[in-house]
Design an enzyme around this catalytic site. Structure first.
Site, PDB file in Angstrom:
ATOM      1  N   GLU A 142      -2.170  10.672  -0.202  1.00 42.67           N
ATOM      2  CA  GLU A 142      -2.216   9.228  -0.480  1.00 42.67           C
ATOM      3  C   GLU A 142      -0.932   8.807  -1.205  1.00 42.67           C
ATOM      4  OE1 GLU A 142      -5.600   8.204  -2.934  1.00 42.67           O
ATOM      5  OE2 GLU A 142      -4.857   6.165  -3.269  1.00 42.67           O
TER       6      GLU A 142
ATOM      7  N   PRO B 133      -2.082  -2.230   6.166  1.00 45.38           N
ATOM      8  CA  PRO B 133      -1.928  -3.679   6.220  1.00 45.38           C
ATOM      9  C   PRO B 133      -0.864  -4.233   5.278  1.00 45.38           C
ATOM     10  CG  PRO B 133      -3.985  -3.075   5.141  1.00 45.38           C
ATOM     11  CD  PRO B 133      -3.433  -1.835   5.771  1.00 45.38           C
ATOM     12  N   ASN B 134      -0.106  -5.154   5.824  1.00 41.92           N
ATOM     13  CA  ASN B 134       0.921  -5.917   5.100  1.00 41.92           C
ATOM     14  C   ASN B 134       2.163  -5.112   4.733  1.00 41.92           C
ATOM     15  OD1 ASN B 134      -0.516  -8.422   5.113  1.00 41.92           O
ATOM     16  ND2 ASN B 134      -1.918  -7.481   3.657  1.00 41.92           N
TER      17      ASN B 134
ATOM     18  N   ARG C 167       7.764  -8.856   0.156  1.00 38.01           N
ATOM     19  CA  ARG C 167       6.677  -8.781  -0.834  1.00 38.01           C
ATOM     20  C   ARG C 167       7.278  -8.708  -2.236  1.00 38.01           C
ATOM     21  NH1 ARG C 167       1.838  -4.917   1.115  1.00 38.01           N
ATOM     22  NH2 ARG C 167       0.783  -6.137  -0.489  1.00 38.01           N
TER      23      ARG C 167
ATOM     24  N   HIS D  45       1.474   5.273  -2.661  1.00 36.54           N
ATOM     25  CA  HIS D  45       1.646   3.842  -2.919  1.00 36.54           C
ATOM     26  C   HIS D  45       3.036   3.613  -3.477  1.00 36.54           C
ATOM     27  CE1 HIS D  45      -2.619   3.312  -2.288  1.00 36.54           C
ATOM     28  NE2 HIS D  45      -2.804   4.383  -3.040  1.00 36.54           N
TER      29      HIS D  45
ATOM     30  N   TYR E 279       7.224  -3.669  -4.998  1.00 35.95           N
ATOM     31  CA  TYR E 279       7.496  -3.018  -3.714  1.00 35.95           C
ATOM     32  C   TYR E 279       8.974  -2.794  -3.416  1.00 35.95           C
ATOM     33  CZ  TYR E 279       2.623  -4.332  -3.149  1.00 35.95           C
ATOM     34  OH  TYR E 279       1.279  -4.473  -3.347  1.00 35.95           O
TER      35      TYR E 279
ATOM     36  N   ASN F   9      -0.125   5.457   3.325  1.00 36.67           N
ATOM     37  CA  ASN F   9      -0.238   4.308   2.433  1.00 36.67           C
ATOM     38  C   ASN F   9      -1.170   3.327   3.139  1.00 36.67           C
ATOM     39  OD1 ASN F   9      -0.074   2.060   0.851  1.00 36.67           O
ATOM     40  ND2 ASN F   9       2.163   2.063   0.677  1.00 36.67           N
TER      41      ASN F   9
ATOM     42  N   ARG G 261      -1.867  -2.198 -12.530  1.00 36.63           N
ATOM     43  CA  ARG G 261      -1.865  -3.547 -11.968  1.00 36.63           C
ATOM     44  C   ARG G 261      -3.282  -4.114 -12.132  1.00 36.63           C
ATOM     45  NH1 ARG G 261       0.770  -3.632  -6.120  1.00 36.63           N
ATOM     46  NH2 ARG G 261       0.527  -5.872  -6.516  1.00 36.63           N
TER      47      ARG G 261
HETATM   48  C1  DQA Z   1       0.020  -0.558  -2.022  1.00 39.41           C
HETATM   49  C2  DQA Z   1      -0.870  -1.018  -3.178  1.00 39.41           C
HETATM   50  C3  DQA Z   1      -2.081  -1.777  -2.663  1.00 39.41           C
HETATM   51  O1  DQA Z   1      -2.892  -2.185  -3.762  1.00 39.41           O
HETATM   52  C4  DQA Z   1      -1.633  -3.005  -1.911  1.00 39.41           C
HETATM   53  O2  DQA Z   1      -2.763  -3.683  -1.394  1.00 39.41           O
HETATM   54  C5  DQA Z   1      -0.638  -2.725  -0.863  1.00 39.41           C
HETATM   55  C6  DQA Z   1       0.391  -1.717  -1.106  1.00 39.41           C
HETATM   56  C7  DQA Z   1       1.327   0.065  -2.534  1.00 39.41           C
HETATM   57  O3  DQA Z   1       2.050   0.658  -1.732  1.00 39.41           O
HETATM   58  O4  DQA Z   1       1.652  -0.062  -3.720  1.00 39.41           O
HETATM   59  O5  DQA Z   1      -0.598  -3.390   0.173  1.00 39.41           O
HETATM   60  O6  DQA Z   1      -0.668   0.425  -1.279  1.00 39.41           O
END
Ligand code: DQA
Length: 140
Positions: free
Chosen positions: A95, A9-10, A17, A97, A22, A71, A104
Site C-alpha cells: 500500500e 481514483p483521481n 491536486r 500514498h 501531492y 495507491n 490529515r
Molecule cells: C492518497 C490519499 C487518499 O486519502 C486520497 O483520497 C487520494 C490519494 C495519497 O496518495 O496520498 O486520492 O491515496
C-alpha cells in the site's frame, strides 16, 4: 521481477491536486520516475490507473506481475471489495500514498487495505513508491 504499479481514483489528476499533499508531478511524470527507479534496481514495471473500483479489482486479480504497488486513493478508506481482491490475488501487495494520510482528516487515517497488504509507505510523495519497490526487492 515485474511489479505492477496501480493508481486509483483521481490520481490521473496529479499535477492539479493540492501541492502540499501531492506535489507537482503529473501521473505520467510520477510513472516515469518510478519506472526509472525500478529499472536501476533491475525491476520491470507495468502501470495501470483507473477511477473505477471494478477495473482495479479486475487488474489486481488478473495480471502477470510478481507483486503490486497500490495507491488506491480514497478507496483505501472504505473498499472492502478491493481488500478482498488483495487477499485472494496470491501476490504481495504494498500500500502506498503520496501524502501523510496519518496526519490529515480523520477518515484518511482509516485504511481497510492495510490488514491485507504486506507493507505500507506514505507521506513521502514519489519516494513512497520508491520505498515500496525497495521493500519488494529486499523481500522477494
Ligand atoms: C492518497 C490519499 C487518499 O486519502 C486520497 O483520497 C487520494 C490519494 C495519497 O496518495 O496520498 O486520492 O491515496
Amino acid at each position: 521481477m515485474k511489479i505492477l504499479v496501480m493508481n486509483g481514483p483521481n490520481l490521473h489528476m496529479l499535477g492539479k491536486r493540492k501541492e502540499q499533499h501531492y506535489g507537482t508531478m503529473t501521473l505520467e511524470q510520477l510513472n516515469n520516475a518510478v519506472s526509472q527507479y525500478a529499472k536501476n534496481k533491475g525491476v520491470e514495471t507495468e502501470f495501470f490507473q483507473s477511477n473505477c473500483e471494478g477495473r482495479l479489482i479486475d487488474k489486481i486479480t488478473q495480471n502477470t506481475c510478481d507483486a503490486i504497488v497500490l495507491n488506491a486513493g480514497a478507496y483505501t478508506h472504505y473498499s472492502y471489495a478491493i481488500a478482498d481482491a488483495i487477499e485472494c490475488c496470491g501476490k504481495p501487495v504494498i500500500e502506498v500514498h503520496l501524502s501523510d494520510v496519518e496526519n490529515r482528516e480523520d477518515f484518511r487515517k482509516i485504511s481497510v487495505l492495510t490488514p491485507v497488504c504486506k507493507a505500507k509507505f506514505f507521506g513521502k510523495k514519489e519516494k513512497s513508491y520508491f520505498e515500496a519497490i525497495d521493500f519488494l526487492v529486499e523481500n522477494k
